[in-house]
Write an enzyme that holds these catalytic residues in place. Structure first.
Site, PDB file in Angstrom:
ATOM      1  N   TYR A   1       0.834  -1.199   0.000  1.00  0.00           N
ATOM      2  CA  TYR A   1       0.000   0.000   0.000  1.00  0.00           C
ATOM      3  C   TYR A   1       0.875   1.259   0.000  1.00  0.00           C
ATOM      4  CZ  TYR A   1      -3.355   3.522   1.486  1.00  0.00           C
ATOM      5  OH  TYR A   1      -4.115   4.658   1.561  1.00  0.00           O
TER       6      TYR A   1
ATOM      7  N   GLU B   1     -11.838   5.259   4.516  1.00  0.00           N
ATOM      8  CA  GLU B   1     -11.346   6.320   5.412  1.00  0.00           C
ATOM      9  C   GLU B   1     -12.386   6.656   6.484  1.00  0.00           C
ATOM     10  OE1 GLU B   1      -8.426   7.465   5.760  1.00  0.00           O
ATOM     11  OE2 GLU B   1      -7.411   7.022   3.878  1.00  0.00           O
TER      12      GLU B   1
ATOM     13  N   TRP C   1      -5.053   3.064  10.344  1.00  0.00           N
ATOM     14  CA  TRP C   1      -5.294   2.694   8.965  1.00  0.00           C
ATOM     15  C   TRP C   1      -4.962   1.220   8.735  1.00  0.00           C
ATOM     16  CZ3 TRP C   1      -8.033   3.415   4.990  1.00  0.00           C
ATOM     17  CH2 TRP C   1      -7.660   2.884   3.750  1.00  0.00           C
TER      18      TRP C   1
END
Length: 196
Positions: free
Chosen positions: A23, A45, A53
């Site tokens: 990522y 999000e 995250w």
């Protein structure tokens, strides 16, 4: 930190999580102009609020399955039954308020598409299509403005910190940190916040 491949990365990237490294290296900060992907990232999000995250990232595939591949029209149509199904899905973050927000935000996302022709056009108009290059921030005047507008339109879980993280994720803001091997690879048309 010594990385096995010799590349130096942003310190938040977990060297022990291959998905996180993928990522960081290939996705985070790359400018996105596809509405499907912009919607997907907005939903993810939203669920990050108050969490890491990495927690959301590890559940990405489960979120995709649970939210019908992030199909905008399907998510817009979710009623109480679908939301109850999501609340009982152990693969995702089962927060009722965030699930309800995902459905509401999908409907607002669709309204923005109809008004602007695409969500992409709406999102990138804030910087006139340019990438903002900055580091070390959790929010900015730009994220303040976007957050305020989205809230006015009816979105929730879109505070300035979440929106700043979203802008970073979809490449509107390029924030790879000093020393990271990607630090000097800005997206097209780099523009500092001061120039806005």
């Amino acid at each position: 930190m010594d990385w096995p491949d010799g590349k130096t990365r942003c310190p938040w990237a977990n060297p022990n999580n291959p998905r996180y490294l993928q990522y960081h290296d290939k996705e985070w900060g790359v400018p996105v102009h596809d509405d499907q992907k912009l919607f997907e990232m907005l939903i993810l999000e939203n669920f990050q609020a108050g969490l890491s995250w990495e927690c959301v990232l590890n559940k990405w595939e489960a979120f995709s399955r649970a939210f019908d591949g992030f199909d905008l029209e399907k998510v817009c149509s979710y009623g109480p039954e679908e939301q109850a199904r999501l609340k009982s899905d152990p693969g995702i973050i089962r927060n009722g308020r965030k699930i309800a927000a995902a459905v509401q935000n999908a409907r607002v996302f669709r309204e923005i598409q109809r008004e602007w022709g695409s969500f992409d056009r709406y999102l990138w108009h804030w910087t006139e299509g340019q990438v903002v290059c900055e580091q070390g921030k959790a929010s900015s005047p730009l994220s303040d403005r976007v957050s305020r507008d989205l809230k006015k339109r009816g979105m929730t879980f879109v505070g300035t910190v979440i929106i700043y993280a979203y802008l970073q994720a979809v490449g509107v803001v390029w924030s790879h940190e000093e020393g990271c091997f990607l630090e000097s690879r800005p997206g097209p048309g780099p523009l500092s916040e001061a120039a806005l």
